[in-house]
Design an enzyme around this catalytic site. Structure first.
Site, PDB file in Angstrom:
ATOM      1  N   LYS A  78       4.537 -15.921  17.607  1.00 62.21           N
ATOM      2  CA  LYS A  78       4.183 -14.530  17.332  1.00 62.21           C
ATOM      3  C   LYS A  78       4.028 -13.809  18.650  1.00 62.21           C
ATOM      4  O   LYS A  78       3.585 -14.409  19.644  1.00 62.21           O
ATOM      5  CB  LYS A  78       2.859 -14.487  16.570  1.00 62.21           C
ATOM      6  CG  LYS A  78       2.590 -13.179  15.891  1.00 62.21           C
ATOM      7  CD  LYS A  78       3.128 -13.161  14.466  1.00 62.21           C
ATOM      8  CE  LYS A  78       2.890 -11.799  13.832  1.00 62.21           C
ATOM      9  NZ  LYS A  78       3.338 -11.755  12.443  1.00 62.21           N
ATOM     10  N   GLY A 177      -3.500  -2.027  -3.026  1.00 64.11           N
ATOM     11  CA  GLY A 177      -2.492  -1.690  -2.018  1.00 64.11           C
ATOM     12  C   GLY A 177      -1.123  -1.540  -2.656  1.00 64.11           C
ATOM     13  O   GLY A 177      -0.491  -2.529  -3.038  1.00 64.11           O
ATOM     14  N   GLY A 179       1.850  -0.469  -1.454  1.00 60.32           N
ATOM     15  CA  GLY A 179       2.819  -0.180  -0.404  1.00 60.32           C
ATOM     16  C   GLY A 179       4.176  -0.749  -0.749  1.00 60.32           C
ATOM     17  O   GLY A 179       4.545  -0.854  -1.933  1.00 60.32           O
ATOM     18  N   VAL A 181       5.293  -3.777  -0.683  1.00 58.39           N
ATOM     19  CA  VAL A 181       5.259  -4.985  -1.516  1.00 58.39           C
ATOM     20  C   VAL A 181       4.491  -4.731  -2.817  1.00 58.39           C
ATOM     21  O   VAL A 181       4.993  -5.024  -3.905  1.00 58.39           O
ATOM     22  CB  VAL A 181       4.616  -6.178  -0.760  1.00 58.39           C
ATOM     23  CG1 VAL A 181       4.591  -7.410  -1.655  1.00 58.39           C
ATOM     24  CG2 VAL A 181       5.375  -6.471   0.526  1.00 58.39           C
TER      25      VAL A 181
HETATM   26  P1  NAI Z   1       2.490  -1.356   3.471  1.00 59.85           P
HETATM   27  O1  NAI Z   1       1.904  -0.799   4.715  1.00 59.85           O
HETATM   28  O2  NAI Z   1       3.777  -0.860   2.960  1.00 59.85           O
HETATM   29  O3  NAI Z   1       1.436  -1.225   2.271  1.00 59.85           O
HETATM   30  C1  NAI Z   1       0.075  -1.443   2.394  1.00 59.85           C
HETATM   31  C2  NAI Z   1      -0.613  -0.475   1.446  1.00 59.85           C
HETATM   32  O4  NAI Z   1      -2.015  -0.789   1.398  1.00 59.85           O
HETATM   33  C3  NAI Z   1      -0.520   0.986   1.899  1.00 59.85           C
HETATM   34  O5  NAI Z   1      -0.064   1.766   0.819  1.00 59.85           O
HETATM   35  C4  NAI Z   1      -1.941   1.341   2.310  1.00 59.85           C
HETATM   36  O6  NAI Z   1      -2.261   2.699   2.079  1.00 59.85           O
HETATM   37  C5  NAI Z   1      -2.741   0.428   1.407  1.00 59.85           C
HETATM   38  N1  NAI Z   1      -4.110   0.139   1.849  1.00 59.85           N
HETATM   39  C6  NAI Z   1      -4.582  -0.047   3.098  1.00 59.85           C
HETATM   40  N2  NAI Z   1      -5.892  -0.342   3.056  1.00 59.85           N
HETATM   41  C7  NAI Z   1      -6.254  -0.370   1.774  1.00 59.85           C
HETATM   42  C8  NAI Z   1      -7.469  -0.626   1.104  1.00 59.85           C
HETATM   43  N3  NAI Z   1      -8.591  -0.924   1.757  1.00 59.85           N
HETATM   44  N4  NAI Z   1      -7.482  -0.555  -0.256  1.00 59.85           N
HETATM   45  C9  NAI Z   1      -6.365  -0.250  -0.947  1.00 59.85           C
HETATM   46  N5  NAI Z   1      -5.184  -0.004  -0.350  1.00 59.85           N
HETATM   47  C10 NAI Z   1      -5.119  -0.059   0.990  1.00 59.85           C
HETATM   48  O7  NAI Z   1       2.533  -2.936   3.713  1.00 59.85           O
HETATM   49  P2  NAI Z   1       3.387  -4.012   2.921  1.00 59.85           P
HETATM   50  O8  NAI Z   1       4.623  -4.294   3.672  1.00 59.85           O
HETATM   51  O9  NAI Z   1       3.441  -3.667   1.485  1.00 59.85           O
HETATM   52  O10 NAI Z   1       2.463  -5.308   3.101  1.00 59.85           O
HETATM   53  C11 NAI Z   1       1.265  -5.480   2.352  1.00 59.85           C
HETATM   54  C12 NAI Z   1       0.565  -6.744   2.815  1.00 59.85           C
HETATM   55  O11 NAI Z   1       1.415  -7.858   2.634  1.00 59.85           O
HETATM   56  C13 NAI Z   1       0.165  -6.759   4.293  1.00 59.85           C
HETATM   57  O12 NAI Z   1      -1.037  -7.483   4.429  1.00 59.85           O
HETATM   58  C14 NAI Z   1       1.276  -7.519   4.943  1.00 59.85           C
HETATM   59  O13 NAI Z   1       0.861  -8.146   6.136  1.00 59.85           O
HETATM   60  C15 NAI Z   1       1.598  -8.528   3.871  1.00 59.85           C
HETATM   61  N6  NAI Z   1       2.941  -9.050   3.927  1.00 59.85           N
HETATM   62  C16 NAI Z   1       4.019  -8.199   3.861  1.00 59.85           C
HETATM   63  C17 NAI Z   1       5.303  -8.709   3.895  1.00 59.85           C
HETATM   64  C18 NAI Z   1       6.498  -7.815   3.763  1.00 59.85           C
HETATM   65  O14 NAI Z   1       7.602  -8.341   3.533  1.00 59.85           O
HETATM   66  N7  NAI Z   1       6.357  -6.513   3.873  1.00 59.85           N
HETATM   67  C19 NAI Z   1       5.553 -10.156   4.066  1.00 59.85           C
HETATM   68  C20 NAI Z   1       4.361 -10.959   4.062  1.00 59.85           C
HETATM   69  C21 NAI Z   1       3.120 -10.403   4.025  1.00 59.85           C
END
Ligand code: NAI
Length: 343
Positions: A78, A177, A179, A181
């Protein structure tokens, strides 16, 4: 450095500084036992350089475990770039040269604070970068859909064991969340007949999707205590902690977020409450499978997705062993991963 609690026999920790662009970066290589260390680059403002180092060490060990459990021919590494100033294309190129200087022992990708555009810039000076946009006839693009697909399969396996349900019809799932995913996961679960409750700090985003899918909307502050069968953490890490765990009503927790447990003790606290937890780095490996296979030149999407769908049985295996051995799912997964990387 060797005595830091998170050092954990890292094979190498490399510090890079580029005076012209202000780049300060750390590349931690935990293990290359299974192949080149694969893991993303994080651009983040740290309070101290020790905090940055600790983050790099933890994340790189996490990648060793994740890649091993995903069955990928990749080790764990990393990078963190200390965001002391603005991120510039010249800085990204300097970082690319740093990656290149390791001769392929580390292959970088996108993580928090980095963009596809940054990856393309890095890719100008090194070929050791994954997750680039797909060229003609290639796989590529965002890993999020594959991550969501893997989480869906893992969630199914966990619900089978924790709820005795083999179908999602009427199963109540709260997603924290919405987002890249979480949003995609919500769509997959809605299609399968689950009853959804959605929450996001960006309330509008959750409200829009809730209206479209006929889901309930909850507050981001209290979604963990929703009256549901399954909680899917898909926001940030450390949401399972001594403050939230006593209030959780779900019997199963399975979601995409990295580092969901604040500390390993929280894994034991969940087990004591009889809550089944699917270890995060096992269930959320779909994205890394996608980008790694694309990087290795695989072009058969169905083959890669079959690998992603195998996350379901793998989560099931961890949970079965956990029940049989009386150890937490996290302990079981860690032990399996350590064996796979020859530790
Ligand atoms: P993203 O940034 O697209 O979505 C995260 C969402 O969580 C955002 O909509 C944000 O507003 C929301 N959020 C933040 N704090 C919050 C809270 N306290 N309560 C409710 N919602 C909250 O990120 P993504 O890509 O969807 O990833 C989500 C998680 O999955 C992260 O922890 C990431 O590290 C993990 N992850 C993502 C992967 C990927 O392929 N994108 C792969 C493996 C893990």
């Amino acid at each position: 450095m060797f005595d830091l609690p998170d050092f954990d026999a890292h094979e190498g920790v490399h510090l890079f500084h580029d005076r012209d662009t202000g780049l300060k970066a750390i590349i931690a290589l935990h293990s290359t036992h299974r192949g080149p260390g694969g893991g993303g680059t994080r651009f983040w403002r740290y309070p101290t350089s020790t905090a940055a180092l600790t983050d790099a060490l933890r994340l790189s060990r996490g990648m060793s475990y994740k890649n091993a459990m995903a069955g990928l021919p990749a080790g764990g590494g990393k990078a963190v770039i200390l965001a002391d100033g603005p991120k510039t294309p010249a800085m990204m190129e300097a970082f690319g040269r740093a990656v290149d200087s390791l001769g392929g022992r580390y292959v970088t990708a996108e993580d928090v604070g980095m963009t596809q555009e940054d990856m393309v810039t890095i890719g100008k000076v090194t070929r050791f970068v994954s997750g680039l946009p797909a060229g003609e006839g290639e796989l590529g693009g965002s890993p999020a859909p594959a991550t969501a697909a893997g989480v869906f399969e893992g969630l199914k396996a966990a619900a089978e064991r924790g709820l005795g349900r083999s179908a999602f019809d009427g199963v109540r799932v709260a997603i924290q969340g919405i987002g890249s995913v979480g949003g995609r996961l919500a769509e997959l679960l809605a299609q399968a007949g689950a009853k959804l409750t959605l929450a996001d700090v960006a309330r509008e985003r959750a409200a829009e999707l809730a209206a479209r899918l006929g889901a309930e909307l909850a507050d981001a502050e209290s979604i963990h205590s929703a009256d549901v069968d399954v909680l899917a953490p898909c926001a940030l890490g450390a949401t399972l902690n001594p403050q939230t765990i006593p209030a959780i009503r779900a019997r199963v927790i399975a979601g995409a977020a990295n580092n969901q447990l604040a500390t390993p003790a929280d894994g034991a606290a969940l087990a004591e409450r009889g809550i089944l937890w699917a270890p995060d780095y096992v269930i959320n490996a779909g994205g890394i499978i996608w980008v790694t296979r694309a990087y290795l030149g695989e072009t058969d999407e169905a083959k890669v997705m079959a690998e992603v769908h195998a996350i379901g049985p793998r989560v099931g295996d961890v949970l079965n062993r956990s029940a049989a051995e009386g150890r937490t799912p996290g302990e079981v997964a860690d032990a399996m991963a350590q064996r796979l990387i020859g530790r």
